[in-house]
Design an enzyme around this catalytic site. Structure first.
Site, PDB file in Angstrom:
ATOM      1  N   LYS A  12       0.831  -1.207   0.000  1.00  0.00           N
ATOM      2  CA  LYS A  12       0.000   0.000   0.000  1.00  0.00           C
ATOM      3  C   LYS A  12       0.869   1.262   0.000  1.00  0.00           C
ATOM      4  O   LYS A  12       0.582   2.224  -0.709  1.00  0.00           O
ATOM      5  CB  LYS A  12      -0.922  -0.018   1.223  1.00  0.00           C
ATOM      6  CG  LYS A  12      -2.033   0.990   1.173  1.00  0.00           C
ATOM      7  CD  LYS A  12      -2.898   0.946   2.412  1.00  0.00           C
ATOM      8  CE  LYS A  12      -3.836  -0.222   2.421  1.00  0.00           C
ATOM      9  NZ  LYS A  12      -4.825  -0.137   3.522  1.00  0.00           N
ATOM     10  N   ASP A  69      -8.632   3.188   4.287  1.00  0.00           N
ATOM     11  CA  ASP A  69      -9.219   1.920   4.703  1.00  0.00           C
ATOM     12  C   ASP A  69      -9.907   1.395   3.464  1.00  0.00           C
ATOM     13  O   ASP A  69     -10.722   2.085   2.849  1.00  0.00           O
ATOM     14  CB  ASP A  69     -10.197   2.073   5.864  1.00  0.00           C
ATOM     15  CG  ASP A  69     -10.455   0.725   6.529  1.00  0.00           C
ATOM     16  OD1 ASP A  69      -9.471   0.044   6.885  1.00  0.00           O
ATOM     17  OD2 ASP A  69     -11.626   0.333   6.674  1.00  0.00           O
ATOM     18  N   SER A  70      -9.518   0.226   3.081  1.00  0.00           N
ATOM     19  CA  SER A  70     -10.040  -0.310   1.830  1.00  0.00           C
ATOM     20  C   SER A  70     -10.237  -1.802   1.955  1.00  0.00           C
ATOM     21  O   SER A  70      -9.712  -2.443   2.861  1.00  0.00           O
ATOM     22  CB  SER A  70      -9.085   0.008   0.678  1.00  0.00           C
ATOM     23  OG  SER A  70      -7.790  -0.452   0.975  1.00  0.00           O
ATOM     24  N   TYR A 153      -6.172  -9.260  -2.479  1.00  0.00           N
ATOM     25  CA  TYR A 153      -7.118 -10.087  -3.230  1.00  0.00           C
ATOM     26  C   TYR A 153      -6.958  -9.944  -4.741  1.00  0.00           C
ATOM     27  O   TYR A 153      -7.755 -10.494  -5.501  1.00  0.00           O
ATOM     28  CB  TYR A 153      -8.552  -9.722  -2.816  1.00  0.00           C
ATOM     29  CG  TYR A 153      -8.831  -9.962  -1.348  1.00  0.00           C
ATOM     30  CD1 TYR A 153      -9.235 -11.218  -0.896  1.00  0.00           C
ATOM     31  CD2 TYR A 153      -8.676  -8.951  -0.409  1.00  0.00           C
ATOM     32  CE1 TYR A 153      -9.479 -11.446   0.452  1.00  0.00           C
ATOM     33  CE2 TYR A 153      -8.912  -9.171   0.941  1.00  0.00           C
ATOM     34  CZ  TYR A 153      -9.314 -10.418   1.362  1.00  0.00           C
ATOM     35  OH  TYR A 153      -9.547 -10.650   2.699  1.00  0.00           O
TER      36      TYR A 153
END
Length: 195
Positions: A12, A69-70, A153
């Protein structure tokens, strides 16, 4: 402008630095293992909690804290993993463990492919208060991991309009369509006001 990122996730951090075209300081370099309790009920609430907690702990009014926030949401699974995406397989679980838990949940239900979406909520804490922006990416998840690129993912998510997973797509394509890229473009507009 000193920009602190409310994340220790290396993938990230790299992605945000590249998309924002600026260096960010991971908050742990300044605050160590500051405890942040993400008990919000949405991505937005959790992003705000992280940004505000770090901004307050820094005590530096000139600092700007960006928090993200993901996660991924699969409606057919009752919106799992949603806000629990980073800890879907348990607290401290690896990206790979979270990925395979979701793959196994699809297999348990006999689902090979189903609609899903990524959400990115970004909160920016500064002396001006807290601003929030969002970005989304729509597509489908599949019951297998394909590709080695990206993180989280990505190997099971096929964006709308594509036939490859994010794990198979070139980094430049992913950057141009991702939920985080969309939210970061909006965040850049906010940051430019303060230059």
């Amino acid at each position: 402008m000193k920009v602190i990122l409310a994340s220790s996730n290396k993938g990230k951090i790299k992605e945000i630095e590249q998309m924002m075209h600026m260096d960010v300081i991971p908050y742990k370099e300044l605050l160590g293992d500051l405890e942040i309790v993400e008990d919000g009920k949405s991505f937005k609430e959790n992003a705000i909690i992280k940004a505000k907690t770090i901004y307050d702990a820094l005590g530096d009014k000139e600092a700007v804290v960006i928090s993200d926030d993901s996660g991924i949401t699969v409606p057919i699974l009752g919106d799992e993993p949603g806000i629990y995406s980073a800890r879907y397989a348990g607290v401290g679980a690896s990206d790979k463990e979270n990925l395979y838990k979701l793959i196994n949940r699809l297999k348990e239900k006999g689902i090979k492919r189903t609609p899903a979406y990524y959400t990115a909520a970004i909160a920016i804490a500064s002396k001006y208060g807290i601003d929030t922006v969002h970005g989304w990416m729509w597509g489908e998840v599949i019951d297998e991991a394909r590709g080695k690129k990206g993180f989280g993912y990505d190997p099971m998510f096929i964006p709308k309009g594509f036939d490859k997973t994010l794990g198979e797509l070139d980094e430049e394509i992913k950057k141009s369509i991702s939920h985080r890229a969309k939210a970061l473009e909006l965040a850049k507009i906010i940051l430019k006001r303060w230059e």
